[in-house]
Design a protein around this motif. Structure first.
Motif, PDB file in Angstrom:
ATOM      1  N   PHE A 135      15.148-144.830  51.326  1.00 28.84           N
ATOM      2  CA  PHE A 135      14.904-143.461  50.892  1.00 28.84           C
ATOM      3  C   PHE A 135      15.784-143.117  49.696  1.00 28.84           C
ATOM      4  N   THR A 136      15.262-142.238  48.855  1.00 23.62           N
ATOM      5  CA  THR A 136      16.053-141.700  47.752  1.00 23.62           C
ATOM      6  C   THR A 136      16.254-140.196  47.887  1.00 23.62           C
ATOM      7  N   ASP A 137      15.666-139.602  48.919  1.00 25.39           N
ATOM      8  CA  ASP A 137      15.796-138.175  49.185  1.00 25.39           C
ATOM      9  C   ASP A 137      15.265-137.936  50.601  1.00 25.39           C
ATOM     10  N   ASP A 138      15.367-136.708  51.044  1.00 23.11           N
ATOM     11  CA  ASP A 138      14.848-136.331  52.351  1.00 23.11           C
ATOM     12  C   ASP A 138      13.318-136.282  52.285  1.00 23.11           C
ATOM     13  N   PRO A 139      12.617-137.101  53.052  1.00 25.28           N
ATOM     14  CA  PRO A 139      11.153-137.110  52.976  1.00 25.28           C
ATOM     15  C   PRO A 139      10.528-135.795  53.437  1.00 25.28           C
ATOM     16  N   ALA A 140      11.273-134.987  54.204  1.00 26.50           N
ATOM     17  CA  ALA A 140      10.748-133.690  54.623  1.00 26.50           C
ATOM     18  C   ALA A 140      10.682-132.714  53.458  1.00 26.50           C
ATOM     19  N   CYS A 141      11.477-132.972  52.418  1.00 29.52           N
ATOM     20  CA  CYS A 141      11.516-132.083  51.247  1.00 29.52           C
ATOM     21  C   CYS A 141      10.824-132.690  50.034  1.00 29.52           C
ATOM     22  N   ASN A 142      10.762-134.006  49.985  1.00 22.57           N
ATOM     23  CA  ASN A 142      10.225-134.707  48.821  1.00 22.57           C
ATOM     24  C   ASN A 142       9.278-135.804  49.299  1.00 22.57           C
ATOM     25  N   PRO A 143       7.983-135.625  49.117  1.00 24.10           N
ATOM     26  CA  PRO A 143       7.021-136.619  49.627  1.00 24.10           C
ATOM     27  C   PRO A 143       7.136-137.987  48.971  1.00 24.10           C
ATOM     28  N   ASP A 144       7.820-138.065  47.834  1.00 24.84           N
ATOM     29  CA  ASP A 144       7.988-139.349  47.138  1.00 24.84           C
ATOM     30  C   ASP A 144       9.332-140.005  47.462  1.00 24.84           C
ATOM     31  N   ALA A 145      10.040-139.470  48.455  1.00 20.20           N
ATOM     32  CA  ALA A 145      11.397-139.947  48.727  1.00 20.20           C
ATOM     33  C   ALA A 145      11.439-141.254  49.496  1.00 20.20           C
ATOM     34  N   MET A 146      10.377-141.558  50.244  1.00 17.14           N
ATOM     35  CA  MET A 146      10.360-142.797  51.015  1.00 17.14           C
ATOM     36  C   MET A 146       9.770-143.920  50.177  1.00 17.14           C
ATOM     37  N   HIS A 147      10.509-144.997  50.064  1.00 17.06           N
ATOM     38  CA  HIS A 147      10.061-146.143  49.269  1.00 17.06           C
ATOM     39  C   HIS A 147       9.700-147.281  50.218  1.00 17.06           C
ATOM     40  N   TRP A 148       8.457-147.729  50.108  1.00  8.81           N
ATOM     41  CA  TRP A 148       7.947-148.798  50.963  1.00  8.81           C
ATOM     42  C   TRP A 148       7.282-149.845  50.100  1.00  8.81           C
ATOM     43  N   HIS A 149       7.685-151.070  50.273  1.00  8.52           N
ATOM     44  CA  HIS A 149       7.091-152.201  49.549  1.00  8.52           C
ATOM     45  C   HIS A 149       6.679-153.223  50.602  1.00  8.52           C
ATOM     46  N   SER A 150       5.388-153.352  50.833  1.00  8.43           N
ATOM     47  CA  SER A 150       4.909-154.238  51.906  1.00  8.43           C
ATOM     48  C   SER A 150       5.267-155.687  51.621  1.00  8.43           C
ATOM     49  N   ASP A 151       5.247-156.073  50.349  1.00  8.66           N
ATOM     50  CA  ASP A 151       5.750-157.386  49.932  1.00  8.66           C
ATOM     51  C   ASP A 151       6.845-157.101  48.926  1.00  8.66           C
ATOM     52  N   GLY A 152       8.073-156.988  49.421  1.00  6.55           N
ATOM     53  CA  GLY A 152       9.164-156.522  48.582  1.00  6.55           C
ATOM     54  C   GLY A 152      10.196-157.588  48.296  1.00  6.55           C
ATOM     55  N   LEU A 153      11.052-157.276  47.348  1.00  5.59           N
ATOM     56  CA  LEU A 153      12.141-158.171  46.969  1.00  5.59           C
ATOM     57  C   LEU A 153      13.409-157.340  46.813  1.00  5.59           C
TER      58      LEU A 153
END
Length: 430
Positions: free
Chosen positions: A14-32
């Protein structure tokens, strides 16, 4: 920046509270996840970051697993490890019957080291890489915890309990010795490697006004230290505190009058606060550590999310061992969700994972150090297996969204879901 290590898996942070910022959660299904020494270098999609890989570097591949920042437990008592799951009709008799006799043994340095060794291994086995830890009144207990933490290169926050009344003689300091010993420990441990110190009055009823005043002066003298204590956990405790400090407007106001509300102050429980209390916590950026398993176990009450969120108080979740009943932050999420629902609040899984990672780091004023995969942060992270048990594996065959995946982990997960724990980029092996 030289890339020294690389890990491929699904990535969540996360880069912010997802309850306040819908773009705060970062998910990479195939990540590095890329590291430079002990720090995060980058995190993102594998196909976008793979060009940064040095040709000679071997990538650690965790197919089907999730990389997540290490969990952060903002309220836990390491001396109570051996008395977890002790029966009592409430908080105050539980303290008298189990807690104080158990803590007496920590004047023995050898015993303190043995318990600290087990405690830290148990945290790491459950994916907790940072915690705010209560020791006992004995300086030896603090040294033992920090020595064991330093050997593991952990970022821990801990402190000597201060209490000069309403406790057994064998656990009692004085206002002056409590402050003196705490200051000596601050000078010895605060900022030494990854160790940080928390000034730790147990709770207002076990400290005289003189002790709390000296504690506030110490906190002012060392403003980058932490403060940790309890407040408004149990109704009987609240009545007791008010009777001992009749000039205070509220239980929380006792601490406020003594200069103990500021950033890096962590207040456990906070169930029975009023609107003025909550406003004051927000004004001072004092934080709340929610302790759901402990509150349920001791029958203390249900934390109310709506007014705390509305007041914009920094929140986190915590195990509160040994009143709490599990070292697992996943199990703690489970009970947090239920308490929220009982109070009429719906807490999404994304918010629970945020509270256990970046939210906790923010509550501790350490968001630029731990709690996310932001470049430059320390590389404490865990590998989560979303199919760690037969039930999880079966349930995972019928998922419709990432939120559902995280919710299943929070409801059904425990220590078995933590496949590996990395400290500053190095896999921890107990």
């Amino acid at each position: 920046m030289t890339i020294t290590d690389a890990f491929r898996a699904s990535i969540l942070y996360f880069t912010d509270d997802p309850a306040c910022n819908p773009d705060a959660m970062h998910w990479h299904s195939d990540g590095l996840l890329l590291l430079s020494g002990e720090k995060i270098a980058a995190a993102g999609d594998y196909h976008l970051l793979k060009t940064q890989l040095p040709p000679e570097l071997t990538v650690s591949h965790w197919p089907g697993k999730i990389l997540c920042p290490g969990f952060i437990d903002t309220h836990v008592h390491y001396p109570q490890t051996d008395m977890i799951a002790s029966p009592a009709p409430g908080l105050l008799p539980w303290l008298e019957t189990y807690t104080f006799p158990t803590e007496r043994r920590f004047q023995d340095s050898e015993h303190a080291h043995e318990v600290a060794d087990f405690f830290l291994d148990e945290l790491l086995r459950n994916g907790t890489t940072t915690a705010m830890v209560y020791c006992t009144v004995h300086p030896e207990s603090v040294d033992a915890l920090f020595i064991q933490s330093e050997q593991r290169n952990l970022r821990m926050v801990a402190g000597k309990v201060m209490m000069d009344r309403h406790c057994p003689d064998f656990l009692r300091d004085t206002a002056e010795t409590g402050a003196h010993e705490s200051e000596a420990l601050i000078r010895k441990w605060h900022g030494r490697g990854r160790q940080l110190y928390a000034i730790t009055p147990r709770f207002a009823p076990t400290s005289s006004e003189r002790q709390l005043v000296l504690t506030g002066e110490l906190a002012s003298q060392y403003p980058d230290t932490f403060i940790q204590t309890h407040v408004a956990e149990n109704k009987d405790e609240c009545h007791w505190a008010r009777s001992l400090f009749p000039k205070a407007r509220s239980y929380l106001d006792i601490y406020d009058q003594c200069g103990l509300m500021r950033p890096r102050a962590m207040y456990a429980h906070c169930i029975w606060l009023d609107e003025t209390d909550r406003r004051r916590m927000a004004e001072t950026q004092s934080a709340i550590a929610l302790c759901p398993t402990s509150n349920l176990f001791l029958g203390s009450g249900l934390f109310h999310f709506e007014p705390a969120i509305a007041a914009k108080i920094p929140l986190s979740i915590a195990t509160d061992i040994g009143g709490g009943t599990s070292f697992s932050m996943l199990q703690t999420m489970n009970e947090t969700y239920k308490i929220a629902r009982m109070g009429g609040h719906y807490l999404p899984a994304a918010s629970m994972f945020y509270l256990a990672t970046l939210g906790a780091a923010r509550a501790m004023q350490l968001e630029n150090t731990i709690g996310s995969f932001t470049p430059g942060n320390e590389a404490d992270f865990i590998v989560i297996d979303p199919q760690a048990t037969p039930l999880l594996a079966r349930r995972s065959q019928h998922l419709n969204s990432l939120e559902e995946q995280l919710f299943v982990l929070a409801m059904l997960g425990d220590d078995r879901c933590v496949e590996a724990t990395y400290i500053c980029g190095k896999k921890y092996i107990s």
